[in-house]
Write an enzyme that holds these catalytic residues in place. Structure first.
Site, PDB file in Angstrom:
ATOM      1  N   SER A   1      31.123 -23.743 -31.827  1.00 56.19           N
ATOM      2  CA  SER A   1      30.626 -23.893 -30.471  1.00 56.19           C
ATOM      3  C   SER A   1      31.608 -23.356 -29.449  1.00 56.19           C
ATOM      4  CB  SER A   1      30.379 -25.377 -30.174  1.00 56.19           C
ATOM      5  OG  SER A   1      31.591 -26.023 -29.846  1.00 56.19           O
TER       6      SER A   1
ATOM      7  N   ILE B   1      36.015 -24.009 -21.507  1.00 57.29           N
ATOM      8  CA  ILE B   1      37.064 -25.012 -21.702  1.00 57.29           C
ATOM      9  C   ILE B   1      37.352 -25.299 -23.172  1.00 57.29           C
ATOM     10  CG2 ILE B   1      36.898 -26.173 -19.475  1.00 57.29           C
ATOM     11  CD1 ILE B   1      34.968 -28.176 -20.777  1.00 57.29           C
ATOM     12  N   GLY B   2      36.556 -24.771 -24.028  1.00 56.92           N
ATOM     13  CA  GLY B   2      36.831 -25.007 -25.447  1.00 56.92           C
ATOM     14  C   GLY B   2      36.118 -23.974 -26.281  1.00 56.92           C
ATOM     15  N   GLU B   3      36.749 -23.608 -27.356  1.00 59.02           N
ATOM     16  CA  GLU B   3      36.091 -22.669 -28.256  1.00 59.02           C
ATOM     17  C   GLU B   3      36.470 -23.006 -29.680  1.00 59.02           C
ATOM     18  OE1 GLU B   3      35.023 -18.111 -27.926  1.00 59.02           O
ATOM     19  OE2 GLU B   3      37.157 -18.447 -28.114  1.00 59.02           O
TER      20      GLU B   3
ATOM     21  N   LYS C   1      27.919 -27.473 -23.992  1.00 57.83           N
ATOM     22  CA  LYS C   1      28.332 -27.077 -25.342  1.00 57.83           C
ATOM     23  C   LYS C   1      27.292 -26.130 -25.920  1.00 57.83           C
ATOM     24  CE  LYS C   1      29.800 -28.885 -29.853  1.00 57.83           C
ATOM     25  NZ  LYS C   1      30.381 -30.030 -30.573  1.00 57.83           N
TER      26      LYS C   1
ATOM     27  N   ASP D   1      35.610 -36.111 -38.153  1.00 56.47           N
ATOM     28  CA  ASP D   1      36.533 -35.154 -37.541  1.00 56.47           C
ATOM     29  C   ASP D   1      37.292 -35.818 -36.390  1.00 56.47           C
ATOM     30  OD1 ASP D   1      37.777 -32.700 -37.389  1.00 56.47           O
ATOM     31  OD2 ASP D   1      36.164 -31.705 -36.301  1.00 56.47           O
TER      32      ASP D   1
HETATM   33  P1  ADP Z   1      33.729 -28.135 -31.399  1.00 60.21           P
HETATM   34  O1  ADP Z   1      32.676 -28.558 -32.359  1.00 60.21           O
HETATM   35  O2  ADP Z   1      33.719 -26.672 -31.134  1.00 60.21           O
HETATM   36  O3  ADP Z   1      35.090 -28.667 -31.731  1.00 60.21           O
HETATM   37  P2  ADP Z   1      33.692 -30.111 -29.263  1.00 60.21           P
HETATM   38  O4  ADP Z   1      32.486 -30.913 -28.999  1.00 60.21           O
HETATM   39  O5  ADP Z   1      34.820 -30.805 -29.956  1.00 60.21           O
HETATM   40  O6  ADP Z   1      33.278 -28.773 -30.015  1.00 60.21           O
HETATM   41  O7  ADP Z   1      34.235 -29.527 -27.914  1.00 60.21           O
HETATM   42  C1  ADP Z   1      35.338 -28.636 -27.903  1.00 60.21           C
HETATM   43  C2  ADP Z   1      36.254 -28.963 -26.741  1.00 60.21           C
HETATM   44  O8  ADP Z   1      35.538 -28.863 -25.512  1.00 60.21           O
HETATM   45  C3  ADP Z   1      36.800 -30.383 -26.769  1.00 60.21           C
HETATM   46  O9  ADP Z   1      37.982 -30.461 -27.547  1.00 60.21           O
HETATM   47  C4  ADP Z   1      37.076 -30.626 -25.298  1.00 60.21           C
HETATM   48  O10 ADP Z   1      38.304 -30.053 -24.925  1.00 60.21           O
HETATM   49  C5  ADP Z   1      35.955 -29.872 -24.627  1.00 60.21           C
HETATM   50  N1  ADP Z   1      34.848 -30.779 -24.327  1.00 60.21           N
HETATM   51  C6  ADP Z   1      33.817 -31.090 -25.154  1.00 60.21           C
HETATM   52  N2  ADP Z   1      32.987 -31.957 -24.573  1.00 60.21           N
HETATM   53  C7  ADP Z   1      33.492 -32.228 -23.354  1.00 60.21           C
HETATM   54  C8  ADP Z   1      33.103 -33.060 -22.266  1.00 60.21           C
HETATM   55  N3  ADP Z   1      31.987 -33.777 -22.313  1.00 60.21           N
HETATM   56  N4  ADP Z   1      33.889 -33.092 -21.165  1.00 60.21           N
HETATM   57  C9  ADP Z   1      34.995 -32.339 -21.107  1.00 60.21           C
HETATM   58  N5  ADP Z   1      35.408 -31.539 -22.079  1.00 60.21           N
HETATM   59  C10 ADP Z   1      34.677 -31.472 -23.199  1.00 60.21           C
HETATM   60 MG    MG Z   2      35.903 -30.552 -31.709  1.00 62.28          MG
END
Ligand code: ADP
Ligand code: MG
Ligand code: ZN
Length: 572
Positions: free
Chosen positions: A69, A63-65, A89, A176
């Site tokens: 992470s 869901i995120g990259e 994560k 951030d």
């Molecule tokens: P990064 O350091 O790579 O930016 P994040 O912690 O911001 O990592 O997480 C990246 C993305 O993953 C977030 O923008 C969100 O879309 C998704 N995400 C992170 N934590 C959660 C969570 N607890 N529930 C749902 N989505 C999450």
């Molecule tokens: Mg982030």
């Protein structure tokens, strides 16, 4: 640090177009209903890297990259009852152990309430660390931006301040704050501040581990102290061991990278079977996403910097610009770095003071090192000018930039790939004189070739939103904001940028135009009411003004913001 920036500013508006496809970060949500082959592979790899995950979770999707992470959606049958959704994560294996531990400590100590994300478990195998958090399904900010009712915007900001108040109370500077790190579930009205990957501590932070991820000067002194920190019974950390390294550097500059041999032990949530293994780390403890860290090496050989290539970078291959006004800015800082770092040193005058040249004295100065994490468009002026004394006020600025997007309907609002461009863009909104004035208060001298006036925030937002304040009728918002086009870069010390920006252009790029019924034409989400938007109260712009206060010392705090009249009748 001296640099010059030339920015052409026609109609200083927002610096991005509505729905700019280049600007979505991370993966698009609900991108596909099927898993991409790449995602499938990544999931397999994660199971392999951290096999114990397989005992607990079914990993469903990525869901995120980001740079540091990857985040996955997983389900777990944790207790009797329904399956639980979990966000996993996976931190990149080269993340610094103290960085990882500090991120985790922010979540465990400050998280879990007041809209701050909490943590359920943490898994580690060798250098792979996975943080398991409750999953919060959330919207893409860009997708909903133009369909939010005014009341929803109020609630959004209120809840963001609640989270910021919470972390600031713990002496955490998030660094951030931006929409992708503030998850918002519109239907459930749930919010969560995430991503402490760049967080730093205030001088009196209650997050023990953040004491080790502060500024570089402080960090060097920390290498002397051996520490052993035990947090709950989840993390134990030994080290840091002082060691000079960076063997990868061909010049063998002895830049201290403390904590490199620190050992971290992160036990598994409940059964804690994983042993302690030292992690070898290649990355600085700062979590500096823009690799600013290397600036600390520059003083070793200023001559090299001088002859550094001039390169021209096409930032975005966008339409070429029409030349109108050029504003160039220059930030001057004294080379003196005070040990205490209690305030920014006052600018010294020299041959090039108040000119757009850089003299030899300045060229030989050590570049000031100050934390500069974050995303350029959300960085406060004191971050952009590398003021070493940065506080929780920087998060409030970022919140102000989010608010500016919400009120103007433009995201991202400031679009800059470097700090001086970002600063010039801020000037076009807040005024060049005002910016220069404020910078003086924190010891920075900015030169600006042209004077640009401060904008009236209400007029600016209404123009961008396409609402005519006199008739309260939506107009077709065709003014497209300016965008950087071309940047030419010289040396680290003398950097000159030329950003060509197009004149306000016709919006053929997907702005949600509302007709008089308040219906959007392009997106489903736009079928939302205009309710509230025709009479945005002055309090909104007053709060915005106080968030975008150029002077961090007088900028509104999260606690104060919650008490602002804009939120009257809302309770904590
Ligand atoms: P990064 O350091 O790579 O930016 P994040 O912690 O911001 O990592 O997480 C990246 C993305 O993953 C977030 O923008 C969100 O879309 C998704 N995400 C992170 N934590 C959660 C969570 N607890 N529930 C749902 N989505 C999450
Ligand atoms: Mg982030
Ligand atoms: Zn000089």
């Amino acid at each position: 640090m001296e640099a010059t920036v030339g920015v052409q500013m026609d109609q200083p508006l927002a610096f991005s177009s509505p729905r700019d496809p280049l600007q979505t970060d991370g993966l698009k949500k609900h991108e596909q209903n099927f898993k991409l082959p790449g995602v499938k592979k990544d999931i397999e790899k994660l199971y392999e890297a951290v096999p114990q995950l397989g005992n607990v979770f079914k990993i469903k999707d990525k869901i995120g990259e980001g740079t540091f992470s990857s985040v996955y959606l997983a389900t777990a049958q944790l207790q009797v009852g329904p399956e639980e959704k979990i966000a996993l994560k996976h931190l990149i294996p080269t993340s610094h152990p103290i960085r990882i531990a500090a991120e985790l400590q922010c979540l465990t100590v400050a998280g879990g309430q007041d809209n701050v994300m909490g943590v359920k478990y943490c898994f580690r195998k060798n250098d792979h660390v996975v943080i398991a958090m409750p999953y919060l399904e959330h919207e893409s900010f860009l997708d909903i931006l133009n369909s939010l009712s005014f009341q929803e915007v109020r609630e959004y900001m209120f809840n963001l301040f609640k989270a910021l108040k919470r972390i600031h109370q713990f002496g955490i500077v998030h660094r951030d704050v931006k929409p992708s790190n503030f998850l918002y579930n519109r239907r459930l009205k749930k919010y969560a501040l995430v991503d402490f990957g760049l967080a730093q501590g205030t001088h009196d932070t209650k997050i023990e581990l953040l004491k080790f991820v502060q500024s570089e000067t402080q960090q060097e002194s920390c290498t002397q102290n051996k520490s052993h920190v035990i947090m709950g019974n989840k993390i134990s950390l030994s080290g840091p061991a002082s060691k000079e390294l960076d063997q990868r550097s061909p010049t063998k500059t002895s830049v201290k990278r403390p904590y490199t041999n620190a050992q971290i032990q992160i036990k598994q949530g409940k059964d804690g079977k994983e042993g302690s293994v030292g992690l070898s780390v290649q990355r600085s403890v700062f979590g500096e996403r823009n690799f600013n860290i290397h600036s600390s090496i520059s003083h070793e050989s200023p001559a090299v910097k001088l002859i550094k290539q001039s390169k021209t970078v096409d930032v975005l291959s966008r339409k070429l610009a029409t030349k109108k006004k050029t504003v160039s800015t220059k930030v001057i800082t004294s080379g003196v770095v005070r040990k205490t770092g209690s305030s920014c040193p006052a600018a010294l005058t020299c041959d090039c003071y108040a000119t757009d040249k850089v003299c030899s004295i300045c060229l030989s100065r050590r570049q000031q090192v100050a934390p500069r994490a974050g995303t350029p468009g959300f960085r406060a002026p004191e971050v952009l000018t590398k003021c070493p004394n940065q506080t929780t006020a920087i998060d409030m600025w970022s919140a102000g930039v989010i608010f500016l997007s919400l009120l103007s309907g433009r995201y991202p609002f400031y679009k800059a790939s470097d700090d001086l461009t970002a600063l010039a863009q801020i000037m076009t909104i807040r005024g060049s004189r005002e910016t220069i004035q404020a910078a003086k208060t924190f010891g920075k001298s900015i030169l600006c070739s042209k004077e640009v006036p401060a904008q009236d925030l209400r007029k600016l937002c209404e123009r961008l939103r396409g609402i005519d304040s006199h008739t309260s009728k939506p107009t077709s918002a065709t003014q497209s904001p300016t965008s950087p086009d071309k940047i030419s870069e010289k040396t680290d010390h003398e950097t000159s940028y030329l950003i060509q920006t197009p004149l306000a252009e016709s919006s053929g790029n997907g702005l949600c135009k509302r007709d008089s019924n308040g219906c959007g034409s392009l997106f489903d989400e736009c079928a939302t009411n205009l309710e509230g938007w025709d009479e945005v109260p002055d309090e909104a712009y007053d709060l915005l003004d106080k968030l975008l206060d150029l002077n961090p010392a007088s900028r509104i705090t999260a606690e104060e913001a919650l008490l602002h009249p804009f939120f009257k009748d809302m309770s904590l």
